[in-house]
Design a protein around this motif. Structure first.
Motif, PDB file in Angstrom:
ATOM      1  N   ALA A 146       0.852  -1.201   0.000  1.00 37.94           N
ATOM      2  CA  ALA A 146       0.000   0.000   0.000  1.00 37.94           C
ATOM      3  C   ALA A 146       0.886   1.248   0.000  1.00 37.94           C
ATOM      4  CB  ALA A 146      -0.920  -0.018   1.212  1.00 37.94           C
ATOM      5  N   LEU A 154       0.643   3.025  -3.799  1.00 33.01           N
ATOM      6  CA  LEU A 154      -0.394   4.063  -3.761  1.00 33.01           C
ATOM      7  C   LEU A 154       0.210   5.463  -3.651  1.00 33.01           C
ATOM      8  CD1 LEU A 154      -3.108   2.208  -1.637  1.00 33.01           C
ATOM      9  CD2 LEU A 154      -2.838   2.339  -4.124  1.00 33.01           C
ATOM     10  N   LEU A 185      -7.999   1.573  -6.691  1.00 33.70           N
ATOM     11  CA  LEU A 185      -8.230   1.578  -5.237  1.00 33.70           C
ATOM     12  C   LEU A 185      -9.091   2.757  -4.778  1.00 33.70           C
ATOM     13  CD1 LEU A 185      -6.932  -0.402  -3.027  1.00 33.70           C
ATOM     14  CD2 LEU A 185      -5.982  -0.632  -5.306  1.00 33.70           C
ATOM     15  N   LYS A 186      -9.145   3.797  -5.604  1.00 33.97           N
ATOM     16  CA  LYS A 186      -9.714   5.075  -5.160  1.00 33.97           C
ATOM     17  C   LYS A 186     -11.144   4.975  -4.603  1.00 33.97           C
ATOM     18  CE  LYS A 186     -10.055   9.941  -6.173  1.00 33.97           C
ATOM     19  NZ  LYS A 186     -11.410  10.104  -5.649  1.00 33.97           N
ATOM     20  N   TYR A 193     -12.632   2.663  -3.143  1.00 31.50           N
ATOM     21  CA  TYR A 193     -12.604   1.951  -1.855  1.00 31.50           C
ATOM     22  C   TYR A 193     -11.967   2.839  -0.780  1.00 31.50           C
ATOM     23  CZ  TYR A 193     -13.727  -2.000  -4.827  1.00 31.50           C
ATOM     24  OH  TYR A 193     -14.343  -2.830  -5.736  1.00 31.50           O
ATOM     25  N   GLN A 194     -10.927   3.575  -1.179  1.00 29.77           N
ATOM     26  CA  GLN A 194     -10.300   4.506  -0.227  1.00 29.77           C
ATOM     27  C   GLN A 194     -11.287   5.588   0.178  1.00 29.77           C
ATOM     28  OE1 GLN A 194      -6.658   5.531  -2.455  1.00 29.77           O
ATOM     29  NE2 GLN A 194      -5.511   4.733  -0.700  1.00 29.77           N
ATOM     30  N   ASP A 195     -12.003   6.115  -0.827  1.00 31.23           N
ATOM     31  CA  ASP A 195     -12.983   7.173  -0.558  1.00 31.23           C
ATOM     32  C   ASP A 195     -14.054   6.685   0.423  1.00 31.23           C
ATOM     33  OD1 ASP A 195     -11.565   8.756  -2.263  1.00 31.23           O
ATOM     34  OD2 ASP A 195     -13.004   8.665  -3.934  1.00 31.23           O
ATOM     35  N   VAL A 248     -10.283   0.548   2.465  1.00 36.44           N
ATOM     36  CA  VAL A 248      -8.961  -0.042   2.207  1.00 36.44           C
ATOM     37  C   VAL A 248      -8.265  -0.166   3.554  1.00 36.44           C
ATOM     38  CG1 VAL A 248      -6.715   0.255   1.088  1.00 36.44           C
ATOM     39  CG2 VAL A 248      -8.820   0.890  -0.124  1.00 36.44           C
TER      40      VAL A 248
END
Ligand SMILES: [Zn+2]
Length: 318
Positions: free
Chosen positions: A166, A170, A193-194, A196-198, A202
């Protein structure tokens, strides 16, 4: 006797008509069965999912091997470069959790990959049902399938990977630390990934503690800084999901010292592979491998200085 003669006459007529083109030829279909394969591991249901294939110019990608040896090893396996190489992921239904290990490439590698979602549905599951996604490493052919057109494909899943991967993949500032050919991986993976991060979903891990009962990570760095093997265990049966410990069966089982140019650090990846191969052969557990011919599940047997791959026996009664 007369009847038999009549039968031969009828057969002769049918053959003559077919030869004359009177009988319509069936069109060739040219598709495979949906790409999933089921296996029980104790109480756990394992579903291998195929994301498609990639044509790899493995002779060029393994250019540090002794000249000619890669092509010779391929010939022994009735192959020549580029080698059509499977992209596999693994779905584990523990009975209480549905866990997906790796997600395929989505659109990041062209039209021959990106079939995971179709095959997941063909296998009887829906993306909404996936609770957890464990990524072996943040390369685009393993994490790309998280997202389609900017939207999370798995709307209820938590996404987990080793903290080292990560931190590395990232952060676009790390592109300079990678060989030139890998720098293009960053934007695709960051975009995948964005969503999921938002959504705060993550959750990188450190260490080897169980993530859900029966599945724990084992650090296997080299291919990437946080490359991870997931050990799956139920009722005393074990399966190691290897990710990219290796790429080319025809070359690397016989000689695990041959590196591929996809590694972040081959000097670490090669001894890592040798250690992982030796452990699998010694202990005899099942292995599942992202880039072995689908379903990529089998066992390893020590064989002289190298290893022999023993594919899982086909079963219609998992
Ligand atoms: Zn890969």
């Amino acid at each position: 006797m007369i009847r038999l003669n009549q039968r031969f006459a009828a057969l002769g007529l049918a053959m003559a008509l077919a030869a004359a083109g009177v009988q319509a030829a069936a069109p060739q279909v040219k598709t495979q069965a949906p790409g999933y394969y089921r296996l029980m591991l104790g109480d756990f249901e394992i579903t291998a999912l195929n994301d498609g294939t990639l044509d790899l110019p493995v002779d060029q990608l393994m250019d540090k091997a002794k000249p000619g040896t890669v092509v010779k090893a391929l010939q022994k396996a009735y192959l020549k470069p580029p080698v059509e190489t499977s992209v596999n992921a693994y779905l584990i239904n523990t009975g209480t959790k549905l866990v997906l290990i790796d997600t395929g490439a989505a659109g990041l590698f062209g039209p021959t990959a990106g079939r995971l979602l179709t095959n997941l549905k063909a296998a009887g599951y829906q993306p909404e049902q996936v609770d957890e996604i464990y990524i072996t490493h943040l390369h685009p052919d393993h994490a790309g399938g998280l997202t389609l057109d900017g939207k999370a494909v798995f709307p209820n899943a938590v996404v987990r990977m080793d903290q080292h991967d990560a931190d590395h993949w990232l952060n676009p500032a790390n592109a300079a630390k990678e060989p030139e050919g890998h720098r293009g991986f960053f934007p695709g993976v960051i975009a995948a990934l964005k969503p999921y991060q938002d959504a705060g979903r993550v959750k990188p891990f450190t260490g080897t503690a169980e993530l859900v009962p029966g599945i724990h990570p084992v650090a296997a760095p080299g291919h990437t800084p946080g490359h991870t093997i997931y050990m799956v265990e139920s009722q005393g049966q074990q399966l190691a999901v290897w990710g990219d410990v290796m790429h080319v069966a025809a070359v690397q089982f016989a000689d695990p010292s041959v590196a591929i140019n996809f590694d972040s650090d081959s000097k670490v990846a090669v001894p890592q592979r040798e250690k992982v191969f030796a452990d699998a052969a010694k202990k005899g557990y099942f292995v599942a491998v992202a880039h072995l011919s689908f379903p990529g599940i089998g066992h390893l047997r020590a064989d002289g200085k190298g290893y022999t791959w023993v594919p899982v026996n086909y079963s219609i009664k998992p």
